[in-house]
Design a protein around this motif. Structure first.
Motif, PDB file in Angstrom:
ATOM      1  N   GLY A  98       0.816  -1.204   0.000  1.00 21.65           N
ATOM      2  CA  GLY A  98       0.000   0.000   0.000  1.00 21.65           C
ATOM      3  C   GLY A  98       0.854   1.260   0.000  1.00 21.65           C
ATOM      4  N   PRO A  99       0.356   2.361  -0.562  1.00 23.60           N
ATOM      5  CA  PRO A  99       1.133   3.602  -0.619  1.00 23.60           C
ATOM      6  C   PRO A  99       1.511   4.138   0.758  1.00 23.60           C
ATOM      7  CG  PRO A  99      -1.151   3.977  -1.270  1.00 23.60           C
ATOM      8  CD  PRO A  99      -0.964   2.501  -1.206  1.00 23.60           C
ATOM      9  N   ARG A 100       0.726   3.813   1.773  1.00 26.00           N
ATOM     10  CA  ARG A 100       1.035   4.297   3.123  1.00 26.00           C
ATOM     11  C   ARG A 100       2.193   3.529   3.756  1.00 26.00           C
ATOM     12  NH1 ARG A 100      -4.978   5.227   5.876  1.00 26.00           N
ATOM     13  NH2 ARG A 100      -5.737   6.769   4.368  1.00 26.00           N
ATOM     14  N   GLU A 101       2.596   2.428   3.130  1.00 24.95           N
ATOM     15  CA  GLU A 101       3.685   1.629   3.687  1.00 24.95           C
ATOM     16  C   GLU A 101       5.061   2.200   3.362  1.00 24.95           C
ATOM     17  OE1 GLU A 101       3.100  -1.004   5.788  1.00 24.95           O
ATOM     18  OE2 GLU A 101       1.089  -0.159   5.575  1.00 24.95           O
ATOM     19  N   ALA A 102       5.161   3.012   2.306  1.00 22.39           N
ATOM     20  CA  ALA A 102       6.470   3.521   1.875  1.00 22.39           C
ATOM     21  C   ALA A 102       7.222   4.249   2.990  1.00 22.39           C
ATOM     22  CB  ALA A 102       6.307   4.422   0.649  1.00 22.39           C
ATOM     23  N   PRO A 103       6.583   5.144   3.749  1.00 21.95           N
ATOM     24  CA  PRO A 103       7.338   5.846   4.795  1.00 21.95           C
ATOM     25  C   PRO A 103       7.811   4.957   5.946  1.00 21.95           C
ATOM     26  CG  PRO A 103       5.313   7.030   4.214  1.00 21.95           C
ATOM     27  CD  PRO A 103       5.211   5.671   3.616  1.00 21.95           C
ATOM     28  N   ARG A 104       7.222   3.776   6.080  1.00 20.48           N
ATOM     29  CA  ARG A 104       7.604   2.896   7.194  1.00 20.48           C
ATOM     30  C   ARG A 104       8.152   1.559   6.712  1.00 20.48           C
ATOM     31  NH1 ARG A 104       1.564   1.725   9.748  1.00 20.48           N
ATOM     32  NH2 ARG A 104       0.537   1.046   7.826  1.00 20.48           N
ATOM     33  N   LEU A 105       8.714   1.571   5.526  1.00 18.63           N
ATOM     34  CA  LEU A 105       9.261   0.336   4.965  1.00 18.63           C
ATOM     35  C   LEU A 105      10.338  -0.281   5.841  1.00 18.63           C
ATOM     36  CD1 LEU A 105       9.576   0.963   1.114  1.00 18.63           C
ATOM     37  CD2 LEU A 105       8.234  -0.812   2.252  1.00 18.63           C
ATOM     38  N   TRP A 106      11.220   0.553   6.373  1.00 16.68           N
ATOM     39  CA  TRP A 106      12.354   0.010   7.122  1.00 16.68           C
ATOM     40  C   TRP A 106      11.912  -0.689   8.403  1.00 16.68           C
ATOM     41  CZ3 TRP A 106      16.849  -0.849   5.038  1.00 16.68           C
ATOM     42  CH2 TRP A 106      17.258  -0.079   3.948  1.00 16.68           C
ATOM     43  N   GLU A 107      11.232   0.025   9.272  1.00 18.54           N
ATOM     44  CA  GLU A 107      10.885  -0.543  10.576  1.00 18.54           C
ATOM     45  C   GLU A 107       9.832  -1.639  10.472  1.00 18.54           C
ATOM     46  OE1 GLU A 107      11.099   2.620   9.876  1.00 18.54           O
ATOM     47  OE2 GLU A 107      12.512   3.545  11.292  1.00 18.54           O
ATOM     48  N   ARG A 108       8.821  -1.427   9.649  1.00 16.02           N
ATOM     49  CA  ARG A 108       7.677  -2.340   9.607  1.00 16.02           C
ATOM     50  C   ARG A 108       7.922  -3.573   8.737  1.00 16.02           C
ATOM     51  NH1 ARG A 108       2.195  -1.841  10.796  1.00 16.02           N
ATOM     52  NH2 ARG A 108       0.765  -3.034   9.480  1.00 16.02           N
ATOM     53  N   HIS A 109       8.778  -3.432   7.740  1.00 24.94           N
ATOM     54  CA  HIS A 109       8.931  -4.518   6.781  1.00 24.94           C
ATOM     55  C   HIS A 109      10.361  -5.043   6.670  1.00 24.94           C
ATOM     56  CE1 HIS A 109       4.784  -4.108   5.492  1.00 24.94           C
ATOM     57  NE2 HIS A 109       4.968  -2.801   5.381  1.00 24.94           N
ATOM     58  N   LEU A 110      11.310  -4.208   6.276  1.00 21.20           N
ATOM     59  CA  LEU A 110      12.646  -4.707   5.980  1.00 21.20           C
ATOM     60  C   LEU A 110      13.372  -5.196   7.235  1.00 21.20           C
ATOM     61  CD1 LEU A 110      13.849  -2.171   3.261  1.00 21.20           C
ATOM     62  CD2 LEU A 110      12.616  -4.312   3.001  1.00 21.20           C
ATOM     63  N   ILE A 111      13.470  -4.375   8.249  1.00 25.30           N
ATOM     64  CA  ILE A 111      14.154  -4.797   9.475  1.00 25.30           C
ATOM     65  C   ILE A 111      13.355  -5.895  10.162  1.00 25.30           C
ATOM     66  CG2 ILE A 111      14.963  -4.059  11.748  1.00 25.30           C
ATOM     67  CD1 ILE A 111      15.518  -1.305  10.539  1.00 25.30           C
ATOM     68  N   ASN A 112      12.037  -5.759  10.153  1.00 25.68           N
ATOM     69  CA  ASN A 112      11.165  -6.770  10.744  1.00 25.68           C
ATOM     70  C   ASN A 112      11.454  -8.145  10.160  1.00 25.68           C
ATOM     71  OD1 ASN A 112       8.419  -8.366  10.316  1.00 25.68           O
ATOM     72  ND2 ASN A 112       8.176  -7.159  12.182  1.00 25.68           N
ATOM     73  N   CYS A 113      11.536  -8.233   8.833  1.00 24.95           N
ATOM     74  CA  CYS A 113      11.817  -9.523   8.186  1.00 24.95           C
ATOM     75  C   CYS A 113      13.260  -9.965   8.398  1.00 24.95           C
ATOM     76  CB  CYS A 113      11.535  -9.413   6.684  1.00 24.95           C
ATOM     77  SG  CYS A 113       9.791  -9.250   6.269  1.00 24.95           S
ATOM     78  N   ALA A 114      14.179  -9.019   8.402  1.00 30.73           N
ATOM     79  CA  ALA A 114      15.595  -9.369   8.548  1.00 30.73           C
ATOM     80  C   ALA A 114      15.889  -9.991   9.908  1.00 30.73           C
ATOM     81  CB  ALA A 114      16.467  -8.135   8.332  1.00 30.73           C
ATOM     82  N   LEU A 115      15.087  -9.680  10.934  1.00 30.58           N
ATOM     83  CA  LEU A 115      15.308 -10.276  12.253  1.00 30.58           C
ATOM     84  C   LEU A 115      15.204 -11.789  12.204  1.00 30.58           C
ATOM     85  CD1 LEU A 115      13.352  -7.818  14.608  1.00 30.58           C
ATOM     86  CD2 LEU A 115      15.811  -7.920  14.178  1.00 30.58           C
ATOM     87  N   LEU A 116      14.426 -12.302  11.258  1.00 26.70           N
ATOM     88  CA  LEU A 116      14.291 -13.745  11.123  1.00 26.70           C
ATOM     89  C   LEU A 116      15.629 -14.412  10.796  1.00 26.70           C
ATOM     90  CD1 LEU A 116      12.458 -16.254  10.950  1.00 26.70           C
ATOM     91  CD2 LEU A 116      12.009 -15.645   8.561  1.00 26.70           C
ATOM     92  N   GLY A 117      16.507 -13.670  10.132  1.00 27.34           N
ATOM     93  CA  GLY A 117      17.809 -14.226   9.763  1.00 27.34           C
ATOM     94  C   GLY A 117      18.630 -14.691  10.944  1.00 27.34           C
ATOM     95  N   ALA A 118      18.363 -14.132  12.126  1.00 24.88           N
ATOM     96  CA  ALA A 118      19.138 -14.496  13.316  1.00 24.88           C
ATOM     97  C   ALA A 118      18.875 -15.927  13.775  1.00 24.88           C
ATOM     98  CB  ALA A 118      18.831 -13.527  14.448  1.00 24.88           C
ATOM     99  N   VAL A 119      17.757 -16.526  13.349  1.00 20.51           N
ATOM    100  CA  VAL A 119      17.421 -17.867  13.832  1.00 20.51           C
ATOM    101  C   VAL A 119      17.566 -18.931  12.741  1.00 20.51           C
ATOM    102  CG1 VAL A 119      15.848 -16.913  15.549  1.00 20.51           C
ATOM    103  CG2 VAL A 119      14.941 -17.638  13.330  1.00 20.51           C
ATOM    104  N   LEU A 120      18.072 -18.554  11.579  1.00 20.27           N
ATOM    105  CA  LEU A 120      18.218 -19.514  10.487  1.00 20.27           C
ATOM    106  C   LEU A 120      19.619 -20.115  10.477  1.00 20.27           C
ATOM    107  CD1 LEU A 120      16.401 -17.701   7.531  1.00 20.27           C
ATOM    108  CD2 LEU A 120      15.451 -19.214   9.286  1.00 20.27           C
ATOM    109  N   PRO A 121      19.724 -21.413  10.203  1.00 22.30           N
ATOM    110  CA  PRO A 121      21.049 -22.059  10.190  1.00 22.30           C
ATOM    111  C   PRO A 121      21.906 -21.597   9.015  1.00 22.30           C
ATOM    112  CG  PRO A 121      19.352 -23.598   9.486  1.00 22.30           C
ATOM    113  CD  PRO A 121      18.638 -22.373   9.968  1.00 22.30           C
ATOM    114  N   GLN A 122      23.204 -21.735   9.161  1.00 24.59           N
ATOM    115  CA  GLN A 122      24.148 -21.352   8.109  1.00 24.59           C
ATOM    116  C   GLN A 122      23.944 -22.208   6.861  1.00 24.59           C
ATOM    117  OE1 GLN A 122      26.209 -18.829   8.766  1.00 24.59           O
ATOM    118  NE2 GLN A 122      27.393 -18.794   6.864  1.00 24.59           N
ATOM    119  N   ASP A 123      24.029 -21.557   5.704  1.00 21.71           N
ATOM    120  CA  ASP A 123      23.999 -22.240   4.399  1.00 21.71           C
ATOM    121  C   ASP A 123      22.721 -23.037   4.165  1.00 21.71           C
ATOM    122  OD1 ASP A 123      26.622 -21.305   3.784  1.00 21.71           O
ATOM    123  OD2 ASP A 123      27.474 -22.935   4.957  1.00 21.71           O
TER     124      ASP A 123
END
Length: 247
Positions: free
Chosen positions: A44-69
């Protein structure tokens, strides 16, 4: 692709989850989401101003629990959340983005090409079309379906010693009881709910995940795809005809 619109600069926490030159790729992806992602109705157009906190960083946190390779499937990838984010933040991972809609897979393929992501495969298909065909170390998803339906799509894609890790909201515990019969019927363990915190002092909300594994990895239950079922029926019919001829 169109030029980025109204994309705020990345907050300090972004450099933690997108280390080194991965932050540049994350910024490019954010710009594509805010432009073509909005124009094509993927966010949605209202998501653009909050892409980092609500979407990108939010999803990237999942990387901390995934195994290598690990091999990772993102079911119902949509605009690439969390799949493309994980591919950017964790270049050691091998991602398969599973998405049935053409307009979404077109966008995903364009982003993969624009960012030169060599660890991503885009698969235009329903998750159940891959049952019996492919398995992954981790199968993940975000905002796709309630836990019972989600498990029926995702667990058959999990390798014997892998796991399903669903990104969920803070009320994920409420989904567990209604889903238990389905999960146990598929041969899965009771969901383990975990909270993955954001970078310390960054003001980023934690994310909630549900982990499900096979209760007996030696006896995984994989549903046959409709095509396989049809093949089996045809084979049974052919055997029956042959028996009648011989008799």
């Amino acid at each position: 692709m169109k030029q980025p619109i109204d994309v705020p600069p990345p907050p300090p926490a972004a450099a933690v989850v997108f280390p080194g030159d991965r932050l540049v790729l994350a910024e490019q992806y954010a710009a594509l989401l805010a432009a073509d992602g909005v124009v094509r109705g993927l966010i949605g157009p209202r998501e653009a101003p909050r892409l980092w906190e609500r979407h990108l960083i939010n999803c990237a946190l999942l990387g901390a629990v995934l195994p290598q390779d690990a091999t990772v499937a993102d079911v119902g990838s949509g605009a690439g959340l969390p799949g493309l984010v994980l591919a950017i933040a964790r270049p050691d991972l091998r991602l398969t983005l599973v998405e049935p809609l053409l307009r979404r897979t077109t966008f995903l393929e364009e982003v993969v090409e624009a960012l030169a992501l060599t660890n991503v495969t885009v698969r235009r298909d329903r998750a159940d079309a891959l049952h019996g065909e492919a398995t992954f170390d981790v199968v993940t998803s975000r905002a796709v379906a309630p836990l019972d339906r989600l498990t029926s799509w995702c667990l058959p894609l999990v390798a014997p010693h892998g796991e399903m890790i669903a990104l969920k909201g803070s009320s994920v515990a409420d989904e567990v009881s209604p889903a238990l019969d389905v999960i146990r019927g598929l041969g899965g363990t009771e969901p383990q709910i975990e909270v993955v915190p954001g970078p310390e002092g960054a003001g980023i909300d934690a994310v909630h995940i549900a982990r499900i594994r096979w209760s007996d990895p030696s006896r995984t239950r994989v549903s046959l795809r409709p095509r396989d079922q049809a093949d089996r029926r045809r084979s049974a019919s052919a055997r029956s005809r042959n028996k009648r001829r011989k008799s």
